[in-house]
Design a protein around this motif. Structure first.
Motif, PDB file in Angstrom:
ATOM      1  N   LEU A  41       0.463  -1.414  -0.116  1.00  0.00           N
ATOM      2  CA  LEU A  41       0.053   0.078  -0.099  1.00  0.00           C
ATOM      3  C   LEU A  41       1.042   0.849   0.153  1.00  0.00           C
ATOM      4  N   VAL A  42       1.887   1.456   0.734  1.00  0.00           N
ATOM      5  CA  VAL A  42       2.400   2.138   0.828  1.00  0.00           C
ATOM      6  C   VAL A  42       3.737   2.757  -0.174  1.00  0.00           C
ATOM      7  N   LEU A  43       4.451   1.625  -0.692  1.00  0.00           N
ATOM      8  CA  LEU A  43       4.709   1.563  -2.477  1.00  0.00           C
ATOM      9  C   LEU A  43       4.059   1.823  -3.344  1.00  0.00           C
ATOM     10  N   ALA A  44       2.607   1.744  -3.397  1.00  0.00           N
ATOM     11  CA  ALA A  44       2.016   1.980  -4.830  1.00  0.00           C
ATOM     12  C   ALA A  44       1.977   3.759  -4.212  1.00  0.00           C
ATOM     13  N   LEU A  45       1.335   4.043  -2.724  1.00  0.00           N
ATOM     14  CA  LEU A  45       0.789   5.632  -2.854  1.00  0.00           C
ATOM     15  C   LEU A  45       1.164   6.287  -2.083  1.00  0.00           C
ATOM     16  N   LEU A  46       2.151   5.892  -1.072  1.00  0.00           N
ATOM     17  CA  LEU A  46       3.013   7.238  -0.586  1.00  0.00           C
ATOM     18  C   LEU A  46       4.653   7.365  -0.828  1.00  0.00           C
ATOM     19  N   TRP A  47       5.184   6.424  -1.503  1.00  0.00           N
ATOM     20  CA  TRP A  47       6.636   6.033  -1.430  1.00  0.00           C
ATOM     21  C   TRP A  47       7.518   7.321  -1.925  1.00  0.00           C
ATOM     22  N   PRO A  48       8.053   8.019  -1.461  1.00  0.00           N
ATOM     23  CA  PRO A  48       9.065   8.442  -2.301  1.00  0.00           C
ATOM     24  C   PRO A  48       9.494   8.488  -3.552  1.00  0.00           C
ATOM     25  N   ARG A  49      10.143   8.634  -4.254  1.00  0.00           N
ATOM     26  CA  ARG A  49      11.009   8.372  -5.232  1.00  0.00           C
ATOM     27  C   ARG A  49      12.042   8.483  -5.020  1.00  0.00           C
TER      28      ARG A  49
ATOM     29  N   PRO B 226       6.892   2.393  -9.684  1.00  0.00           N
ATOM     30  CA  PRO B 226       5.647   2.969  -9.955  1.00  0.00           C
ATOM     31  C   PRO B 226       4.825   1.609 -11.123  1.00  0.00           C
ATOM     32  N   VAL B 227       3.705   1.430 -10.606  1.00  0.00           N
ATOM     33  CA  VAL B 227       2.477   0.913 -12.147  1.00  0.00           C
ATOM     34  C   VAL B 227       1.523   1.296 -12.059  1.00  0.00           C
ATOM     35  N   SER B 228       1.057   1.115 -13.229  1.00  0.00           N
ATOM     36  CA  SER B 228      -0.367   1.389 -13.876  1.00  0.00           C
ATOM     37  C   SER B 228      -1.686   1.629 -12.818  1.00  0.00           C
TER      38      SER B 228
ATOM     39  N   ASP C  99      -3.547  -2.196 -12.604  1.00  0.00           N
ATOM     40  CA  ASP C  99      -2.505  -2.821 -12.152  1.00  0.00           C
ATOM     41  C   ASP C  99      -2.512  -2.893 -10.693  1.00  0.00           C
ATOM     42  N   LEU C 100      -3.051  -1.532 -10.015  1.00  0.00           N
ATOM     43  CA  LEU C 100      -3.517  -1.480  -9.273  1.00  0.00           C
ATOM     44  C   LEU C 100      -4.565  -2.196  -8.147  1.00  0.00           C
ATOM     45  N   VAL C 101      -5.331  -1.758  -9.633  1.00  0.00           N
ATOM     46  CA  VAL C 101      -6.664  -2.362  -9.182  1.00  0.00           C
ATOM     47  C   VAL C 101      -6.736  -3.755  -9.203  1.00  0.00           C
ATOM     48  N   ILE C 102      -6.045  -4.248  -9.804  1.00  0.00           N
ATOM     49  CA  ILE C 102      -5.650  -5.884  -9.788  1.00  0.00           C
ATOM     50  C   ILE C 102      -6.144  -6.806  -8.118  1.00  0.00           C
ATOM     51  N   LEU C 103      -4.383  -5.786  -8.145  1.00  0.00           N
ATOM     52  CA  LEU C 103      -4.188  -6.393  -6.663  1.00  0.00           C
ATOM     53  C   LEU C 103      -4.890  -5.971  -5.894  1.00  0.00           C
ATOM     54  N   GLY C 104      -5.899  -5.642  -5.865  1.00  0.00           N
ATOM     55  CA  GLY C 104      -6.864  -4.468  -4.741  1.00  0.00           C
ATOM     56  C   GLY C 104      -8.033  -5.801  -4.976  1.00  0.00           C
ATOM     57  N   VAL C 105      -7.905  -5.963  -6.307  1.00  0.00           N
ATOM     58  CA  VAL C 105      -9.670  -7.407  -5.878  1.00  0.00           C
ATOM     59  C   VAL C 105      -8.756  -8.296  -5.739  1.00  0.00           C
ATOM     60  N   LEU C 106      -7.475  -8.745  -6.223  1.00  0.00           N
ATOM     61  CA  LEU C 106      -7.023 -10.411  -5.237  1.00  0.00           C
ATOM     62  C   LEU C 106      -6.710 -10.262  -4.132  1.00  0.00           C
ATOM     63  N   GLY C 107      -6.329  -9.003  -3.735  1.00  0.00           N
ATOM     64  CA  GLY C 107      -6.273  -9.032  -1.902  1.00  0.00           C
ATOM     65  C   GLY C 107      -7.421  -8.740  -1.071  1.00  0.00           C
ATOM     66  N   ALA C 108      -8.429  -8.221  -2.023  1.00  0.00           N
ATOM     67  CA  ALA C 108     -10.133  -8.638  -0.684  1.00  0.00           C
ATOM     68  C   ALA C 108     -10.621  -9.494  -0.967  1.00  0.00           C
ATOM     69  N   GLY C 109     -10.290 -10.708  -2.524  1.00  0.00           N
ATOM     70  CA  GLY C 109     -10.468 -12.147  -2.554  1.00  0.00           C
ATOM     71  C   GLY C 109     -10.376 -12.975  -1.205  1.00  0.00           C
ATOM     72  N   ALA C 110      -8.502 -12.648  -1.128  1.00  0.00           N
ATOM     73  CA  ALA C 110      -8.417 -13.213  -0.109  1.00  0.00           C
ATOM     74  C   ALA C 110      -8.485 -12.756   1.085  1.00  0.00           C
TER      75      ALA C 110
END
Length: 554
Positions: free
Chosen positions: A175-183, A262-264, A267-278
């Motif tokens: 979560l932090v690497l996707a949205l908050l991590w300084p480049r 950084p990813v698109s 990719d973040l949406v798919i990861l989010g769906v996989l995480g929610a399913g898990a």
């Protein structure tokens, strides 16, 4: 051109993740359906426990509070001469189990032992006696003592704790690497933490699945057979854990590029769906899937678990990486955003926890009168404490002290993590404990009062429980422990009761050993008063001791 090349490289990863998700959904749809139940208890039996019938029955019928599943060869009827009186396999129909019995057996006392599986995957075992013609010395079932190996039970709790810890170590860095991590900061440390978390979740999932085999059958940690494993994998419990492993494999494909840079948004949406399913697989394999409102309970528990992982995983990232490495300008931008995230996660965690407790506890009496309820209270107290520490951290962020002087925030965060580590331990125990709504409905323990006391001798500590502790028929249970509180095998049990104030001399109580350290007996106490219960336990050929307990009967 470079951007197009990167996008082309990500297409196979997305395709693989999508296929993994599709396979998981199909497995979920094809998973065996289970009845809505949890921690079933024996509601009644025919013949009834401790009764004397004039003619031998042709079947014994067990009626549980909720539907149960079979454990192979773990339901037995033992005749007075020690032989097997049951004939053929028991028939299971929802909550009713019918055991064919030889009606030509001898007169005397019969022992019925059972071990079944409730819908939330927990084994339920017990024993009782009935007599034909007249009571006799109760037989002993040497084939199965009905106990879950304490090593297995402890190992499952440890594995579930490891799974919870791995989940927050996976979700926090992602979560932090996707949205908050300084480049400008390296991602190597958080990436290692995320892979460690994923590995711990996978390891815990496999461990819990394998340990479920001996936990179901009552064996030791290495008593894992092909038949037992097939039984576990064919249940909702096994399906949920297989689905979790499939989702973890699919998520790992997309996690690699995220941890590298950084990813698109796709990719973040798919990861989010996989995480929610898990996340949904945890409640699917536990109490929530068997609650009175399974859809609500599963969703609420997943929200509860997700809020915990976001909050604690983010705290780990702050404490280990961001506060030591980020500069004042970066922290000034990151901490206010994180503070809002934490507030939302904690709010979801708190709301979901309240709904979950209302469903699983059901009544105020069950909240204080059951182990599950008391664990909920302990968890709530610890949660209130950690919320206080979190509020202090949020105040520092609002005053913009954290960006210029991060040390106070770092200390508060470590305090939060220390307390919540205990909370995770309580949670790992909670999911292995009979829900209060079921424990409070146990026909053997409710609708009556109970007496409990412990008496110590030089050899052992004896716990005595009497139900209902009133005039008339009473069930008395004896548990022997070493002086350092470990189960102590007893070779021979003897017990007498007397009421000196009414001139009632000692009456010998017939006892039935249920396990090495547990025996039970039925006694009719005709008068109220302070009954003197004397218990003699012989632990070896030459060692024995006697203790006396005063049982107030109303």
């Amino acid at each position: 051109m470079a951007v197009m090349t990167a996008a082309l490289r990500r297409r196979p990863a997305r395709l693989t993740a999508a296929v993994g998700l599709l396979v998981t959904v199909v497995a979920l749809l094809l998973a065996p359906a289970g009845p809505a139940s949890a921690h079933a208890v024996l509601a009644s039996s025919s013949p009834a426990a401790s009764t004397v019938v004039s003619t031998a029955p042709s079947e014994v019928v067990l009626t549980f509070s909720e539907p149960v599943r079979k454990v192979p060869d773990r339901i037995r009827v033992i005749a007075p001469d020690g032989s097997r009186a049951d004939r053929g396999d028991p028939a299971f129909s929802d909550s009713v189990v019918t055991i064919p019995v030889d009606p030509s057996g001898p007169n005397g006392t019969y022992l019925v032992t059972y071990r079944v599986i409730s819908a939330d995957s927990h084994p339920v075992s017990g024993a009782f006696t009935y007599s034909v013609g007249a009571p006799s010395e109760p037989p002993v079932d040497s084939g199965d003592d009905g106990r879950a190996d304490p090593t297995v039970s402890t190992a499952i709790k440890v594995a579930k704790f490891v799974g919870y810890a791995g989940l927050l170590l996976l979700i926090g860095p992602a979560l932090v690497l996707a949205l908050l991590w300084p480049r400008r900061l390296s991602r190597r440390g958080p990436a290692r933490l995320a892979w460690t978390g994923l590995g711990l979740v996978a390891l815990a999932t496999v461990a819990v699945t394998l340990l479920q085999v001996p936990y179901t059958n009552g064996g030791g940690p290495f008593d894992i057979t092909g038949e037992g494993l097939s039984l576990v994998l064919g249940s909702v419990f096994g399906a949920a854990h297989l689905i979790r492993l499939g989702l973890l494999a699919a998520a790992a494909v997309l996690l690699r590029p995220l941890l590298a840079g950084p990813v698109s948004r796709t990719d973040l949406v798919i990861l989010g769906v996989l995480g929610a399913g898990a996340l949904l697989t945890w409640p699917m394999a536990g109490h929530p899937a068997a609650s009175p409102a399974p859809a609500v309970s599963v969703l609420v528990d997943a929200v509860h678990l997700g809020g915990m992982a976001v909050w604690l995983g983010g705290l780990v990232m702050l404490a280990v990486f961001l506060l030591p490495r980020a500069n004042e300008r970066e922290l000034g931008a990151i901490l206010p955003i994180w503070s809002r995230w934490a507030a939302l996660a904690v709010s979801a965690l708190l709301l979901a926890g309240i709904v979950q407790a209302l469903i699983e506890v059901a009544t105020p009496a069950a909240l204080v009168g059951t182990t599950y309820g008391r664990l909920v209270l302990a968890k709530a107290g610890l949660f209130a404490l950690v919320i206080g520490v979190a509020a202090y951290s949020r105040q520092l962020v609002r005053k913009r002290i954290a960006a210029s002087r991060p040390a106070p925030v770092r200390r508060a965060i470590w305090a939060e993590l220390a307390i919540t580590a205990i909370v995770l331990g309580v949670s790992a125990t909670l999911v292995q404990t009979t829900p209060a709504r079921t424990a409070s409905s146990d026909v053997a323990a409710t609708g009556t009062d109970a007496f409990s006391a412990t008496a110590d001798s030089s050899l052992y500590s004896m716990r005595v429980e009497a139900v209902p502790a009133r005039r008339g028929n009473n069930s008395v249970h004896f548990y022997a422990y070493t002086l350092d509180n470990r189960p102590l095998p007893v070779v021979e049990w003897k017990a007498t009761v007397a009421l000196p104030s009414a001139g009632i001399e000692a009456i010998e109580m017939p006892l039935l050993p249920l396990t090495d350290n547990h025996a039970t007996g039925e006694i009719n106490l005709p008068a109220a008063g302070e009954w003197q219960l004397r218990i003699t336990a012989r632990t070896t050929e030459i060692d024995q001791a006697t203790v006396t307990v005063t049982v107030p009967i109303r």
